[in-house]
Design a protein around this motif. Structure first.
Motif, PDB file in Angstrom:
ATOM      1  N   ALA A 130       0.825  -1.211   0.000  1.00  0.00           N
ATOM      2  CA  ALA A 130       0.000   0.000   0.000  1.00  0.00           C
ATOM      3  C   ALA A 130       0.861   1.263   0.000  1.00  0.00           C
ATOM      4  CB  ALA A 130      -0.927  -0.011   1.212  1.00  0.00           C
ATOM      5  N   LEU A 131       2.045   1.195   0.602  1.00  0.00           N
ATOM      6  CA  LEU A 131       2.920   2.366   0.704  1.00  0.00           C
ATOM      7  C   LEU A 131       3.852   2.526  -0.495  1.00  0.00           C
ATOM      8  CD1 LEU A 131       3.976   2.151   4.471  1.00  0.00           C
ATOM      9  CD2 LEU A 131       2.372   3.766   3.442  1.00  0.00           C
ATOM     10  N   ALA A 132       3.853   1.558  -1.409  1.00  0.00           N
ATOM     11  CA  ALA A 132       4.836   1.552  -2.493  1.00  0.00           C
ATOM     12  C   ALA A 132       4.798   2.831  -3.323  1.00  0.00           C
ATOM     13  CB  ALA A 132       4.611   0.326  -3.381  1.00  0.00           C
ATOM     14  N   TYR A 133       3.651   3.146  -3.900  1.00  0.00           N
ATOM     15  CA  TYR A 133       3.559   4.345  -4.736  1.00  0.00           C
ATOM     16  C   TYR A 133       3.713   5.634  -3.923  1.00  0.00           C
ATOM     17  CZ  TYR A 133       2.107   1.575  -8.803  1.00  0.00           C
ATOM     18  OH  TYR A 133       2.070   0.698  -9.856  1.00  0.00           O
ATOM     19  N   PRO A 134       3.121   5.731  -2.726  1.00  0.00           N
ATOM     20  CA  PRO A 134       3.347   6.948  -1.929  1.00  0.00           C
ATOM     21  C   PRO A 134       4.823   7.192  -1.604  1.00  0.00           C
ATOM     22  CG  PRO A 134       1.430   5.781  -1.096  1.00  0.00           C
ATOM     23  CD  PRO A 134       2.054   4.894  -2.130  1.00  0.00           C
ATOM     24  N   VAL A 135       5.583   6.130  -1.284  1.00  0.00           N
ATOM     25  CA  VAL A 135       7.013   6.312  -0.982  1.00  0.00           C
ATOM     26  C   VAL A 135       7.758   6.765  -2.237  1.00  0.00           C
ATOM     27  CG1 VAL A 135       9.142   5.131  -0.308  1.00  0.00           C
ATOM     28  CG2 VAL A 135       7.023   4.678   0.927  1.00  0.00           C
ATOM     29  N   TYR A 136       7.423   6.151  -3.370  1.00  0.00           N
ATOM     30  CA  TYR A 136       8.052   6.576  -4.628  1.00  0.00           C
ATOM     31  C   TYR A 136       7.710   8.045  -4.910  1.00  0.00           C
ATOM     32  CZ  TYR A 136       9.192   6.953  -9.572  1.00  0.00           C
ATOM     33  OH  TYR A 136       9.717   7.375 -10.772  1.00  0.00           O
ATOM     34  N   GLY A 137       6.438   8.402  -4.759  1.00  0.00           N
ATOM     35  CA  GLY A 137       6.025   9.773  -5.014  1.00  0.00           C
ATOM     36  C   GLY A 137       6.685  10.770  -4.081  1.00  0.00           C
ATOM     37  N   LEU A 138       6.818  10.396  -2.807  1.00  0.00           N
ATOM     38  CA  LEU A 138       7.482  11.273  -1.844  1.00  0.00           C
ATOM     39  C   LEU A 138       8.936  11.501  -2.233  1.00  0.00           C
ATOM     40  CD1 LEU A 138       7.613  12.774   0.884  1.00  0.00           C
ATOM     41  CD2 LEU A 138       8.152  10.582   1.959  1.00  0.00           C
ATOM     42  N   GLY A 139       9.625  10.413  -2.575  1.00  0.00           N
ATOM     43  CA  GLY A 139      11.023  10.543  -2.972  1.00  0.00           C
ATOM     44  C   GLY A 139      11.181  11.429  -4.198  1.00  0.00           C
ATOM     45  N   PHE A 140      10.304  11.249  -5.179  1.00  0.00           N
ATOM     46  CA  PHE A 140      10.394  12.042  -6.406  1.00  0.00           C
ATOM     47  C   PHE A 140      10.104  13.515  -6.132  1.00  0.00           C
ATOM     48  CE2 PHE A 140       8.906  13.608 -10.544  1.00  0.00           C
ATOM     49  CZ  PHE A 140       9.952  13.182 -11.354  1.00  0.00           C
ATOM     50  N   MET A 141       9.107  13.788  -5.300  1.00  0.00           N
ATOM     51  CA  MET A 141       8.766  15.168  -4.964  1.00  0.00           C
ATOM     52  C   MET A 141       9.935  15.851  -4.245  1.00  0.00           C
ATOM     53  SD  MET A 141       5.710  16.597  -2.525  1.00  0.00           S
ATOM     54  CE  MET A 141       6.532  15.933  -1.063  1.00  0.00           C
ATOM     55  N   LEU A 142      10.572  15.138  -3.332  1.00  0.00           N
ATOM     56  CA  LEU A 142      11.704  15.711  -2.607  1.00  0.00           C
ATOM     57  C   LEU A 142      12.893  15.966  -3.530  1.00  0.00           C
ATOM     58  CD1 LEU A 142      11.588  13.621   0.703  1.00  0.00           C
ATOM     59  CD2 LEU A 142      10.861  15.983   0.365  1.00  0.00           C
ATOM     60  N   LEU A 143      13.084  15.104  -4.537  1.00  0.00           N
ATOM     61  CA  LEU A 143      14.154  15.339  -5.507  1.00  0.00           C
ATOM     62  C   LEU A 143      13.912  16.620  -6.285  1.00  0.00           C
ATOM     63  CD1 LEU A 143      14.848  11.778  -6.981  1.00  0.00           C
ATOM     64  CD2 LEU A 143      16.345  13.125  -5.513  1.00  0.00           C
ATOM     65  N   ILE A 144      12.653  16.894  -6.601  1.00  0.00           N
ATOM     66  CA  ILE A 144      12.316  18.141  -7.292  1.00  0.00           C
ATOM     67  C   ILE A 144      12.585  19.342  -6.390  1.00  0.00           C
ATOM     68  CG2 ILE A 144      10.424  19.481  -8.293  1.00  0.00           C
ATOM     69  CD1 ILE A 144       9.204  16.859  -9.244  1.00  0.00           C
TER      70      ILE A 144
END
Length: 384
Positions: free
Chosen positions: A80-94
Motif C-alpha cells: 500500500a505504501l509503495a507508490y506513496p514512498v516513490y512519489g514522496l522521494g520524487f517530490m523531494l528530488l524536485i
C-alpha cells in the motif's frame, strides 16, 4: 501452500510468532559486516572510538532495531505504501533543485533545522517498491515485451536524471542499474535487454560529451590513466592501489596500515575503507569480507525466491540488487577497475544515511521472509 497449512488461524499475526520467522543468519551476517566496519574505523582513527567508530556502531544498533521492527510490518502494508514512498522521494528530488542545501559543489540535501535529508536515498527504496508494485499486477506477456515498458522506463529515468543533475553520478547509476535489475527479473525479453544494452553503449559518448560536467569527465580520463596526474586527479586511485598491493596475503596487521594511519589514503573512512581493510588484513581479509557480502546476497535472494507474491519476490530481489551493486561498484572503484563515483561500501564505510537506507531495505527483505505466505492483492482485487 498457504499460511493455514503452517499455523493455526490467527497465529501468524502474533508478534512473537512473526519475530521467530526473522532470518537470524542474515541478521548475524549484517552484524558481522557492521562490526568489522566499526573495528576498521577504530583503527584508522589511531585506535580511538572518536570521531567515527562509536557513532557508527550506535547508528547501526538503532538501525538494527528499526530493521527488526520493519520485519514485522505486513507485506500488504508495504504494498500500500509503495507508490506513496516513490512519489514522496520524487517530490523531494524536485524540491532539492530549488531549495537544496549545497556542500562541496553538490546540491543533494534538504535542510529542515538540524535535520538534513538526502532524497536520493529515499528514492532507492521508493524505486524498488514502485516497480515491484507496478509489475505485481502485470501479466507475464506484458512484462516480457510491450508498450507497458515505457512506464517503468519513465519511473527509472526521471529520478535518475534529477539525481545526476545534483550532481551525484554514483547514485544515478545505482538507480538505473537497480531499476534495470527489477525490470529484468520481472520477465523482460532478453532480446529487448540486449538491444537496450547496445543502445546504452552507443549513447555513452554523447552522455560523456554533452551531459557530464567537466570534473566527471576528468574522472573518466583519470580512471584510464591515473599516472598522468599522480598528485592531482589520479591521487585517489593510485593511493588506493598502493594500499591494496602493500597488504599482500595476510596484511600488515591491525592498526599498522601506513597508507591510512599516515593519511596518504584519501576518504579512508568512507569511499576507500576497503583499501584500508586490504592493507591491514591483506587478501585473506578482503576475501573474508566479500564472502560475508556474498552470503548476505545469497540469503536475501533465497528469501525473494520463496515469497508467494510477485510483489514480495521483486521487492526483495530489488533491494538485494541495490546492496550487491554497492559492493561491486565500490570494490571496482577501489581496485581501479571503475571511475571514482563516490559509492561507499555498505555497512563498512562511515555514514548514517547509506546505513539507514541499507537497513530499511533489509527490513523489507525480512518482511518478505516473515510474511512469505501473505496474499497480496492487485489494485483490481485479484490475488497474485
Amino acid at each position: 501452500m498457504t499460511s493455514s497449512a503452517l499455523t493455526r488461524p490467527g497465529e501468524r499475526d502474533r508478534p512473537v510468532i512473526k519475530f521467530g520467522q526473522i532470518d537470524w543468519a542474515l541478521t548475524a551476517i549484517l552484524c558481522l559486516i557492521a562490526g568489522a566496519g566499526g573495528l576498521m574505523l577504530y583503527s584508522i582513527a589511531g585506535s580511538s572510538w572518536e570521531p567515527w567508530a562509536a557513532k557508527q556502531l550506535i547508528r547501526f544498533g538503532l538501525c538494527l532495531l528499526l530493521m527488526l521492527g520493519l520485519a514485522l510490518v505486513d507485506l500488504r502494508v508495504w504494498f500500500a505504501l509503495a507508490y506513496p514512498v516513490y512519489g514522496l522521494g520524487f517530490m523531494l528530488l524536485i524540491l532539492v533543485i530549488k531549495f537544496g542545501h549545497s556542500s562541496l559543489g553538490a546540491t543533494r540535501w534538504l535542510q529542515a533545522g538540524p535535520i538534513q535529508i538526502q532524497p536520493s536515498e529515499i528514492m532507492k527504496i521508493g524505486l524498488v517498491l514502485g516497480l515491484a508494485r507496478f509489475y505485481h499486477g502485470l501479466s507475464a506477456d506484458k512484462a516480457r515485451l510491450s508498450w507497458w515498458l515505457l512506464i517503468p522506463a519513465g519511473m527509472i529515468m526521471a529520478p535518475a536524471l534529477l539525481v545526476a543533475k545534483q550532481p551525484d553520478l554514483g547514485t544515478a547509476i545505482l538507480l538505473v542499474l537497480t531499476g534495470a535489475a527489477v525490470v529484468a527479473l520481472a520477465g523482460l525479453s532478453w532480446k529487448l535487454m540486449a538491444a537496450g544494452a547496445a543502445g546504452v553503449v552507443a549513447l555513452v559518448p554523447i552522455f560523456v560529451r554533452f551531459v557530464m560536467k567537466d570534473y566527471q569527465r576528468d574522472r573518466i580520463l583519470t580512471f584510464l590513466h591515473p599516472e598522468n596526474d599522480p598528485s592531482g586527479s589520479g591521487y585517489h586511485i593510485l593511493q588506493a592501489k598502493i594500499a591494496l598491493g602493500s597488504g599482500g596475503i595476510l596484511g600488515k596487521g591491525y592498526g599498522l596500515g601506513s597508507q591510512s594511519q599516515l593519511d596518504f589514503l584519501p576518504e579512508k573512512q568512507t569511499d576507500f575503507i576497503f583499501a584500508t581493510l586490504a592493507e591491514e588484513f591483506g587478501l585473506v581479509g578482503c576475501i573474508s569480507m566479500l564472502l560475508l557480502y556474498g552470503a548476505a546476497v545469497v540469503i536475501a535472494l533465497r528469501i525473494a525466491s520463496i515469497s508467494h507474491s510477485h510483489f514480495g519476490r521483486l521487492s526483495a530481489a530489488g533491494v538485494t540488487a541495490t546492496f550487491a551493486l554497492y559492493v561491486l561498484i565500490n570494490g571496482a572503484m577501489v581496485m581501479g577497475l571503475a571511475p571514482v563515483v563516490g559509492v561507499p561500501m555498505p555497512l563498512l564505510s562511515y555514514g548514517g544515511t547509506v546505513m539507514l537506507t541499507v537497513m530499511v531495505g533489509f527490513g523489507l527483505v525480512q518482511a518478505v521472509r516473515v510474511h512469505r505466505y501473505s496474499e497480496v492483492t492487485s489494485g483490481k482485487g485479484a490475488v497474485l
